[in-house]
Design a protein around this motif. Structure first.
Motif, PDB file in Angstrom:
ATOM      1  N   PHE A 187      43.114-120.415  86.747  1.00 50.43           N
ATOM      2  CA  PHE A 187      42.872-121.059  85.449  1.00 50.43           C
ATOM      3  C   PHE A 187      42.951-120.063  84.286  1.00 50.43           C
ATOM      4  O   PHE A 187      43.705-120.268  83.335  1.00 50.43           O
ATOM      5  N   ILE A 188      42.177-118.976  84.376  1.00 53.47           N
ATOM      6  CA  ILE A 188      42.040-118.070  83.230  1.00 53.47           C
ATOM      7  C   ILE A 188      43.361-117.404  82.883  1.00 53.47           C
ATOM      8  O   ILE A 188      43.792-117.420  81.718  1.00 53.47           O
ATOM      9  N   TRP A 189      44.029-116.790  83.883  1.00 58.14           N
ATOM     10  CA  TRP A 189      45.249-116.054  83.573  1.00 58.14           C
ATOM     11  C   TRP A 189      46.366-116.968  83.067  1.00 58.14           C
ATOM     12  O   TRP A 189      47.014-116.644  82.067  1.00 58.14           O
ATOM     13  N   PRO A 190      46.655-118.100  83.704  1.00 64.22           N
ATOM     14  CA  PRO A 190      47.666-118.994  83.117  1.00 64.22           C
ATOM     15  C   PRO A 190      47.303-119.460  81.712  1.00 64.22           C
ATOM     16  O   PRO A 190      48.184-119.619  80.860  1.00 64.22           O
ATOM     17  N   LEU A 191      46.018-119.674  81.460  1.00 65.21           N
ATOM     18  CA  LEU A 191      45.594-120.089  80.124  1.00 65.21           C
ATOM     19  C   LEU A 191      45.887-119.004  79.095  1.00 65.21           C
ATOM     20  O   LEU A 191      46.269-119.298  77.951  1.00 65.21           O
ATOM     21  N   VAL A 192      45.747-117.742  79.478  1.00 65.23           N
ATOM     22  CA  VAL A 192      45.974-116.634  78.558  1.00 65.23           C
ATOM     23  C   VAL A 192      47.461-116.417  78.306  1.00 65.23           C
ATOM     24  O   VAL A 192      47.897-116.211  77.168  1.00 65.23           O
ATOM     25  N   VAL A 193      48.265-116.474  79.371  1.00 59.58           N
ATOM     26  CA  VAL A 193      49.659-116.040  79.258  1.00 59.58           C
ATOM     27  C   VAL A 193      50.618-117.169  78.889  1.00 59.58           C
ATOM     28  O   VAL A 193      51.725-116.911  78.416  1.00 59.58           O
ATOM     29  N   LEU A 194      50.218-118.418  79.069  1.00 60.67           N
ATOM     30  CA  LEU A 194      51.121-119.536  78.841  1.00 60.67           C
ATOM     31  C   LEU A 194      50.810-120.248  77.528  1.00 60.67           C
ATOM     32  O   LEU A 194      49.644-120.483  77.196  1.00 60.67           O
ATOM     33  N   LYS A 195      51.851-120.607  76.807  1.00 61.16           N
ATOM     34  CA  LYS A 195      51.741-121.454  75.624  1.00 61.16           C
ATOM     35  C   LYS A 195      52.356-122.830  75.864  1.00 61.16           C
ATOM     36  O   LYS A 195      51.885-123.823  75.321  1.00 61.16           O
ATOM     37  N   ASP A 196      53.406-122.873  76.654  1.00 63.63           N
ATOM     38  CA  ASP A 196      54.094-124.119  76.951  1.00 63.63           C
ATOM     39  C   ASP A 196      53.306-124.897  77.993  1.00 63.63           C
ATOM     40  O   ASP A 196      53.133-124.450  79.133  1.00 63.63           O
ATOM     41  N   SER A 197      52.804-126.077  77.619  1.00 63.67           N
ATOM     42  CA  SER A 197      52.016-126.876  78.554  1.00 63.67           C
ATOM     43  C   SER A 197      52.851-127.379  79.726  1.00 63.67           C
ATOM     44  O   SER A 197      52.294-127.772  80.754  1.00 63.67           O
ATOM     45  N   GLY A 198      54.156-127.358  79.599  1.00 62.46           N
ATOM     46  CA  GLY A 198      55.001-127.782  80.706  1.00 62.46           C
ATOM     47  C   GLY A 198      54.984-126.823  81.877  1.00 62.46           C
ATOM     48  O   GLY A 198      55.447-127.171  82.964  1.00 62.46           O
ATOM     49  N   LYS A 199      54.459-125.604  81.686  1.00 63.41           N
ATOM     50  CA  LYS A 199      54.359-124.622  82.760  1.00 63.41           C
ATOM     51  C   LYS A 199      52.949-124.539  83.336  1.00 63.41           C
ATOM     52  O   LYS A 199      52.676-123.681  84.186  1.00 63.41           O
ATOM     53  N   TYR A 200      52.048-125.400  82.900  1.00 65.39           N
ATOM     54  CA  TYR A 200      50.659-125.338  83.345  1.00 65.39           C
ATOM     55  C   TYR A 200      50.542-125.633  84.840  1.00 65.39           C
ATOM     56  O   TYR A 200      51.205-126.541  85.355  1.00 65.39           O
ATOM     57  N   PRO A 201      49.658-124.928  85.557  1.00 66.02           N
ATOM     58  CA  PRO A 201      49.300-125.336  86.921  1.00 66.02           C
ATOM     59  C   PRO A 201      48.309-126.485  86.875  1.00 66.02           C
ATOM     60  O   PRO A 201      47.849-126.892  85.797  1.00 66.02           O
ATOM     61  N   ILE A 202      47.941-126.979  88.038  1.00 66.78           N
ATOM     62  CA  ILE A 202      47.122-128.189  88.098  1.00 66.78           C
ATOM     63  C   ILE A 202      45.722-127.956  87.542  1.00 66.78           C
ATOM     64  O   ILE A 202      45.119-128.874  86.976  1.00 66.78           O
ATOM     65  N   ALA A 203      45.178-126.734  87.676  1.00 59.97           N
ATOM     66  CA  ALA A 203      43.837-126.472  87.152  1.00 59.97           C
ATOM     67  C   ALA A 203      43.801-126.625  85.637  1.00 59.97           C
ATOM     68  O   ALA A 203      42.861-127.209  85.074  1.00 59.97           O
ATOM     69  N   LEU A 204      44.823-126.125  84.964  1.00 62.59           N
ATOM     70  CA  LEU A 204      44.905-126.323  83.518  1.00 62.59           C
ATOM     71  C   LEU A 204      45.191-127.779  83.181  1.00 62.59           C
ATOM     72  O   LEU A 204      44.749-128.284  82.141  1.00 62.59           O
ATOM     73  N   GLY A 205      45.926-128.462  84.059  1.00 60.87           N
ATOM     74  CA  GLY A 205      46.166-129.885  83.848  1.00 60.87           C
ATOM     75  C   GLY A 205      44.884-130.690  83.869  1.00 60.87           C
ATOM     76  O   GLY A 205      44.708-131.618  83.070  1.00 60.87           O
ATOM     77  N   ILE A 206      43.962-130.326  84.768  1.00 61.37           N
ATOM     78  CA  ILE A 206      42.669-131.028  84.828  1.00 61.37           C
ATOM     79  C   ILE A 206      41.871-130.772  83.555  1.00 61.37           C
ATOM     80  O   ILE A 206      41.213-131.677  83.023  1.00 61.37           O
ATOM     81  N   ALA A 207      41.920-129.538  83.044  1.00 57.69           N
ATOM     82  CA  ALA A 207      41.239-129.255  81.773  1.00 57.69           C
ATOM     83  C   ALA A 207      41.860-130.066  80.637  1.00 57.69           C
ATOM     84  O   ALA A 207      41.152-130.559  79.747  1.00 57.69           O
TER      85      ALA A 207
END
Length: 269
Positions: free
Chosen positions: A204-224
């Motif tokens: 969750f934390i690292w993808p949230l920091v490094v990604l801006k494009d929501s289309g690249k989000y993993p499922i944990a960020l999708g739940i958020a």
């Protein structure tokens, strides 16, 4: 009576761990007219409905997030296990100056909070031009001090006679690593793969920091993201969470016998 008391105790402990999951599953399947929060907890949906599952599936691009998580797992877990094994083998079986110091340096990183490394890691990824990319999420997660430690203990426990026999037959170090060490460490590799899968799937934390494009989000960020959309709609959020953890539960149930085998081998080593 002693056995009966032991079963009662183990059942109570299991309910402590399984209880929140049952409440979550119940909330995702309850009809609109049935209260989600009640005391004592009412965990039996009357009748079970899939309306909230459908709503969670369509409220956000759920298939896209699931596909992203599958991509991250498929790219990271095999490479994570292989890199850990390649780093652990020389630390366990080869003799060279500074080996113990290098191992202690790697081991010391296990005691650092992950948040401490976020800023320097992000700066490195940004300088390499990998911010907001799949590579920016994948590459920093390929090395783990825990994986190196676990496999080093396993490799160190392989009898020296087996390695000496392989060298006598003309095997070089890479062939010994591939044909002797990896088969001997199969249970540990399995448990490392399980832990890696769970870690990547729940990242969750690292993808949230490094990604801006929501289309690249993993499922944990999708739940958020779903939690931000649904607000106080507990049923839809619970249904989306259930969907996200089903793959983890299935993988763990299929591989659970390797957990004890791997931990037993690591402790023995």
């Amino acid at each position: 009576m002693r056995r009966f008391g032991m079963y009662v105790l183990l059942t109570a402990i299991a309910l402590v761990f399984v209880g929140p999951f049952l409440i979550l599953l119940s909330a995702g399947l309850k009809p609109a007219g049935q209260a989600v929060f009640s005391f004592p907890p009412d965990v039996v949906p009357r009748p079970p409905v899939l309306d909230w599952v459908k709503e969670a599936w369509t409220a956000i691009p759920f298939p896209r997030y699931l596909l992203n998580s599958v991509l991250y797992v498929a790219a990271m877990v095999p490479a994570y296990v292989l890199v850990s094994a390649l780093a652990a083998y020389p630390l366990a079986r080869l003799r060279f100056r500074g080996r113990n110091l290098i191992f202690l340096a790697i081991l010391s990183t296990m005691f650092l909070p992950g948040e401490v490394m976020l800023i320097p890691r992000f700066l490195v990824v940004s300088q390499l031009g990998m911010a907001d990319t799949y590579a920016g999420v994948i590459l920093p997660g390929l090395l783990s001090a825990f994986g190196i430690f676990l496999l080093r203990q396993t490799f160190a426990g392989v009898p020296r006679e087996i390695v000496d026999a392989a060298r006598t037959d003309g095997c070089h170090e890479l062939r010994i690593f591939w044909h002797v060490m990896l088969p001997a460490a199969r249970p540990t590799l399995a448990i490392l793969g399980i832990f890696g899968f769970i870690s990547v799937w729940n990242s969750f934390i690292w993808p949230l920091v490094v990604l801006k494009d929501s289309g690249k989000y993993p499922i944990a960020l999708g739940i958020a993201y779903l939690a931000g959309i649904t607000g106080t709609d507990v049923r839809t959020l619970a249904a989306g969470t259930i969907i996200s953890i089903i793959p983890v539960v299935v993988v763990f149930m299929l591989m659970q016998r390797h957990v004890l085998e791997g931990m037993r081998g690591a402790v023995k080593g």
